[in-house]
Design an enzyme around this catalytic site. Sequence first.
Site, PDB file in Angstrom:
ATOM      1  N   SER A   1      62.172  15.673 -20.430  1.00  0.00           N
ATOM      2  CA  SER A   1      61.750  15.381 -21.796  1.00  0.00           C
ATOM      3  C   SER A   1      62.833  15.897 -22.730  1.00  0.00           C
ATOM      4  CB  SER A   1      60.395  16.022 -22.110  1.00  0.00           C
ATOM      5  OG  SER A   1      60.416  17.422 -21.869  1.00  0.00           O
TER       6      SER A   1
ATOM      7  N   GLU B   1      64.016  17.024 -26.931  1.00  0.00           N
ATOM      8  CA  GLU B   1      63.574  17.458 -28.253  1.00  0.00           C
ATOM      9  C   GLU B   1      64.631  17.120 -29.300  1.00  0.00           C
ATOM     10  OE1 GLU B   1      61.498  21.271 -28.882  1.00  0.00           O
ATOM     11  OE2 GLU B   1      63.148  21.769 -30.251  1.00  0.00           O
TER      12      GLU B   1
ATOM     13  N   ASP C   1      57.087  29.331 -37.968  1.00  0.00           N
ATOM     14  CA  ASP C   1      57.843  30.373 -38.654  1.00  0.00           C
ATOM     15  C   ASP C   1      57.664  30.245 -40.151  1.00  0.00           C
ATOM     16  OD1 ASP C   1      58.985  31.370 -36.244  1.00  0.00           O
ATOM     17  OD2 ASP C   1      60.404  29.686 -36.260  1.00  0.00           O
TER      18      ASP C   1
ATOM     19  N   PHE D   1      70.775  31.247 -33.040  1.00  0.00           N
ATOM     20  CA  PHE D   1      69.475  30.837 -32.496  1.00  0.00           C
ATOM     21  C   PHE D   1      68.911  31.928 -31.596  1.00  0.00           C
ATOM     22  CE2 PHE D   1      71.090  26.168 -32.537  1.00  0.00           C
ATOM     23  CZ  PHE D   1      70.801  26.077 -33.891  1.00  0.00           C
TER      24      PHE D   1
ATOM     25  N   HIS E   1      62.895  20.396 -20.021  1.00  0.00           N
ATOM     26  CA  HIS E   1      62.840  19.966 -21.419  1.00  0.00           C
ATOM     27  C   HIS E   1      64.179  20.307 -22.051  1.00  0.00           C
ATOM     28  CE1 HIS E   1      60.824  18.900 -25.178  1.00  0.00           C
ATOM     29  NE2 HIS E   1      61.340  19.980 -25.734  1.00  0.00           N
TER      30      HIS E   1
END
Length: 300
Positions: free
Chosen positions: A20, A22, A114, A223, A273
């Site tokens: 998958s 994102e 967030d 990140f 993912h």
Amino acid sequence: MTVKNDIAPQGTSRSDLRISFEFFPPKTEKMEETMWRSIHRLAPLNPSFVSVTYGAGGSTRDRTHSSVTRIQGETGIPAAAHLTCVGHTKEEIEGIARNYWDEGIRSIVALRGDLPDAGDKYVPTPGGYPYAVDLVEGLKRIADFDISVSAYPETHPDAPSADFEIEYLKHKIDAGANRAITQFFFDNEVFLRFRDKCVAAGITAPIVPGILPVTNFGSLLKFADMCGASVPKRLHWRFEDLDEDPDTRRMVAFHEAISQVEGLMAEGVTEFHFYTLNRAELTYAICHALGIRGVAQAAA
């Protein structure tokens, strides 16, 4: 998805792989063009689903919605909309969820979310769902969504302990979540230990590793700092002095990512993912090297 059955690492057949992707809602017209080129490049690989993120405090709500509905409409691939607790009342979230269901969107990534100002201590939105487990329960009352939730092998920055992290994940699964997708990591042992603890805690839903091919090492460090992920010394060393050398950087990034995925496959992992950052090149190359072929490629 067509997967060629060449030799695979012991533990997982390549024909068993599920993937998958994102994406995040683009902010500019140029970024939107890049995202859609990437989507159309990756779509023939027939992923299980494609997810689109939700900005802090719901700041990308409309762009997330338009991206999700367009992806599913143009590609036919199930699209999963990220939905967060932050910035919305229960009534607003329920309205958004019902609209998604009415438009044929059946998958949601349910997150606490967030705050718009990074670093602020999380406080539940008045009148909203306090936490992700509450959001999962609320979504399941609305319709039988396929729900993904987050998992943090290195522990969420706000979690008091690693044990709490796993206990809370179990609550989310028990509330109706279908799978957990992990934050990115670069040490496979971290994921494998986390998976073992989840199994010991009675979690039977899939724990899907999130894979981040490194497109920009400086951004990666930011990140990682925000989400509590560690960056091994080997990556600092391997990406050193490559800021102005994109070709070498991509080769190093490909090697790191394919090694990580094949190492996990050797431990029986079958689902991955990919955090694409709206770029297709590395993710496509990794999938190709794994033997994943789209319908068009297989027919050629």
